[in-house]
Design a protein around this motif. Structure first.
Motif, PDB file in Angstrom:
ATOM      1  N   ARG A 280      83.519  85.732  69.919  1.00 58.46           N
ATOM      2  CA  ARG A 280      83.626  85.744  68.461  1.00 58.46           C
ATOM      3  C   ARG A 280      83.660  84.293  67.985  1.00 58.46           C
ATOM      4  O   ARG A 280      83.947  83.373  68.748  1.00 58.46           O
ATOM      5  CB  ARG A 280      84.909  86.439  68.020  1.00 58.46           C
ATOM      6  CG  ARG A 280      84.881  87.940  68.089  1.00 58.46           C
ATOM      7  CD  ARG A 280      86.090  88.515  67.360  1.00 58.46           C
ATOM      8  NE  ARG A 280      86.037  88.201  65.918  1.00 58.46           N
ATOM      9  CZ  ARG A 280      87.061  88.339  65.096  1.00 58.46           C
ATOM     10  NH1 ARG A 280      88.238  88.738  65.550  1.00 58.46           N
ATOM     11  NH2 ARG A 280      86.933  88.069  63.817  1.00 58.46           N
ATOM     12  N   TYR A 349      71.938  91.591  59.235  1.00 60.98           N
ATOM     13  CA  TYR A 349      70.936  90.783  59.921  1.00 60.98           C
ATOM     14  C   TYR A 349      69.566  91.057  59.328  1.00 60.98           C
ATOM     15  O   TYR A 349      69.191  92.205  59.096  1.00 60.98           O
ATOM     16  CB  TYR A 349      70.923  91.105  61.417  1.00 60.98           C
ATOM     17  CG  TYR A 349      69.811  90.432  62.188  1.00 60.98           C
ATOM     18  CD1 TYR A 349      69.822  89.053  62.371  1.00 60.98           C
ATOM     19  CD2 TYR A 349      68.753  91.166  62.716  1.00 60.98           C
ATOM     20  CE1 TYR A 349      68.811  88.426  63.076  1.00 60.98           C
ATOM     21  CE2 TYR A 349      67.739  90.545  63.423  1.00 60.98           C
ATOM     22  CZ  TYR A 349      67.771  89.177  63.596  1.00 60.98           C
ATOM     23  OH  TYR A 349      66.765  88.564  64.279  1.00 60.98           O
ATOM     24  N   ASN A 415      70.954  92.309  70.635  1.00 55.34           N
ATOM     25  CA  ASN A 415      72.129  91.458  70.898  1.00 55.34           C
ATOM     26  C   ASN A 415      72.769  91.789  72.244  1.00 55.34           C
ATOM     27  O   ASN A 415      73.972  92.039  72.361  1.00 55.34           O
ATOM     28  CB  ASN A 415      73.161  91.614  69.772  1.00 55.34           C
ATOM     29  CG  ASN A 415      74.149  90.455  69.747  1.00 55.34           C
ATOM     30  OD1 ASN A 415      73.810  89.328  70.091  1.00 55.34           O
ATOM     31  ND2 ASN A 415      75.376  90.723  69.348  1.00 55.34           N
ATOM     32  N   GLU A 426      77.788  88.813  67.273  1.00 51.32           N
ATOM     33  CA  GLU A 426      76.892  89.106  66.156  1.00 51.32           C
ATOM     34  C   GLU A 426      75.534  88.472  66.410  1.00 51.32           C
ATOM     35  O   GLU A 426      75.428  87.419  67.044  1.00 51.32           O
ATOM     36  CB  GLU A 426      77.451  88.549  64.845  1.00 51.32           C
ATOM     37  CG  GLU A 426      78.661  89.271  64.301  1.00 51.32           C
ATOM     38  CD  GLU A 426      79.113  88.673  62.975  1.00 51.32           C
ATOM     39  OE1 GLU A 426      78.236  88.213  62.209  1.00 51.32           O
ATOM     40  OE2 GLU A 426      80.322  88.648  62.715  1.00 51.32           O
TER      41      GLU A 426
END
Length: 532
Positions: A280, A349, A415, A426
């Motif tokens: 993260r 996205y 991803n 992300e």
């Protein structure tokens, strides 16, 4: 006649885009809905529609040397990490130095951007803007969108059962400006990103009680890293990046977690990340562990439900009384002035090649700048993007075939956890050095370390083992800057300049020199023993 380029937004990305257009002989017109430059970094007492919003105490998470544009270092007396007013001052200096202001139309909102009927041939766009209630249409050869992703707050109230019954006050972190409203209140911050933690720490100075609710946890690091140097100048080096990306992902993740836990054990403080397989965005906060260990801030798990004057947390019996709730729950992504057939967002996205170009268009004449979350400063990333984009607009760089771009975009959407190096939670998050090097290679400005090792070993050493500052991308190729080498060689001096005001001469101090002599002695003993 130079191509006309419309630029939306006069923040960091917009200013870099104006300059890059001018460098390539293009004719930029920037549309800024507010009355000044700066974008997110222009602090206002009230939240403005369509703009990012800062609170009074915001300080940059990346240091000045890592946050500089490629050919414009910060003044040496600027603080190492920058309060928003200092960063805004730097942007004003950049704008003045390169004479960018005359290309900006202030208090002008972009209403719509549409393809021209002959787009497949010309690649041109109809841009409708509004100033003082009057709309105007103009034709542009290309468009650069530079508004970022921090303008439309995400407030998923439906995900929080009972919120409609809650009698207390609640709002999104975007609406926060100063901690005075928390005085003597019981405060809950939902979410553990940088803004949420900043707000919780500030609230702890005046509130009766402060809690942070987090399901995922986070890695928290200090701006002050090894030997008191900025975290990013220590962590973001080419050498360490090669090491990280050469190791299996599980080992890299554990090494990063181990280094972060040397400051304080995240498990003991209840904030260790839920999923250790992906990284993260680190939380930069110098005060949080001190607030937790002194009881000023307490960490709680995810929310189960709201009551009239309290909340219930998952896996914790009973209720906690709460007066104010701040939802630090991130932002939505959208370009309301642009048709979805051009750029469509899916779960925050957009399907963009290299986070920049819509791959399906007949002509590559629209680009998004700064819509990315690098592990590092956005300034140099946005500028390198703009340098590539303007050369694509001019025809000096070419994009690969549509099917190649679409294949990469679709793969990026998945991803997947990488076998080697860092994986992120992300799609928008990426390894800053790897990404910028890739874009730089398209332009021909990526530093060639092996070649430099033969030509200028001292500089090569600084580039490979030192911080990966943006000046490296002005050493050669298009846009070469004669001051790049000097900026790299003096970057540490500019870093310590504002903190080394009180200097004591201890060069003759025996005890100060003792470690160096002992180290030399140890090396000599080692050499002697190896031959005997």
């Amino acid at each position: 006649m130079p191509k006309k380029v419309a630029i939306v937004g006069a923040g960091v990305s917009g200013l870099a885009s104006i300059k890059c257009c001018l460098d390539e002989g293009l004719d930029p017109t920037c549309f800024e809905r507010s009355d000044d430059i700066g974008g997110l970094w222009r602090f206002t007492e009230h939240v403005e529609e369509g703009r990012g919003s800062l609170y009074k105490s915001v300080v940059s998470n990346t240091c000045k040397e890592m946050s500089a544009f490629t050919d414009f270092p910060y003044p040496e007396d600027f603080p190492v990490f920058l309060p928003h007013a200092k960063l805004q001052e730097y942007l004003q200096m950049y704008t003045t130095h390169f004479d960018l202001r005359k290309h900006i139309q202030f208090q002008t909102t972009v209403v719509s951007i549409r393809k021209r009927p002959d787009f497949s041939v010309t690649g041109q766009w109809d841009v409708i803007t509004e100033t003082n209630g009057k709309q105007k249409s103009a034709i542009f050869d290309a468009v650069m969108i530079c508004i970022g992703y921090l303008t439309e707050p995400s407030l998923p109230l439906s995900s929080f059962p009972g919120i409609d019954k809650f009698n207390g006050q609640y709002f999104h972190s975007r609406d926060y400006k100063s901690p005075e409203l928390f005085r003597d209140k019981r405060v809950l911050v939902v979410g553990m990103g940088n803004s949420g933690v900043d707000i919780a720490v500030e609230a702890s100075h005046v509130a009766k009680k402060v809690m942070i609710s987090t399901s995922r946890g986070a890695l928290v690091i200090s701006r002050v890293f090894d030997n008191g140097y900025p975290w990013d100048m220590v962590f973001l080096t080419r050498f360490l990046n090669v090491v990280r990306n050469s190791l299996p992902g599980c080992i890299t993740g554990r090494l990063v977690a181990h280094r972060v836990n040397q400051w304080f054990n995240h498990t003991n403080y209840g904030i260790n990340p839920e999923d250790s397989s992906v990284l993260r965005e680190p939380v930069l906060n110098d005060e949080l562990p001190g607030c937790i260990i002194t009881g000023k801030v307490s960490i709680r798990p995810g929310l189960k439900e709201f009551k009239e004057n309290s909340v219930v947390f998952k896996n914790i019996p009973g209720e906690e009384a709460v007066d104010i709730v701040i939802f630090a729950t991130g932002y939505k992504s959208s370009f309301p002035f642009l048709d979805e057939s051009v750029i469509k967002f899916e779960t925050k996205y957009a399907s963009l090649y290299k986070y920049i170009f819509p791959p399906q268009l007949e002509k590559p004449t629209i680009a998004v700048i700064g819509y990315i979350k690098p592990l590092g400063a956005i300034m140099s990333v946005a500028e390198i993007q703009a340098r590539w984009v303007t050369r694509v607009f001019k025809g000096l760089c070419k994009l690969p075939p549509v099917n190649t771009m679409m294949e990469e975009v679709n793969e990026k959407k998945k991803n997947k956890v990488r076998w080697f190096g860092l994986s992120f939670d992300e799609v928008l998050k990426t390894d800053c050095i790897v990404y910028v090097d890739e874009i730089a290679s398209f332009i021909g400005i990526k530093p060639n370390v092996p070649a430099l090792l033969l030509q200028d070993p001292k500089l090569a050493f600084k580039i490979f083992f030192g911080p990966c500052t943006a000046y490296q991308y002005r050493l050669s190729g298009p846009g070469k800057w004669d001051g790049a080498r000097s900026a790299i060689m003096s970057q540490w001096e500019r870093t310590v300049k504002p903190t080394r005001i009180r200097v004591i001469d201890n060069s003759s101090d025996f005890f100060a020199c003792l470690p160096k002599w002992l180290a030399i002695f140890a090396v000599l003993v080692g050499i002697y023993l190896s031959f005997n």
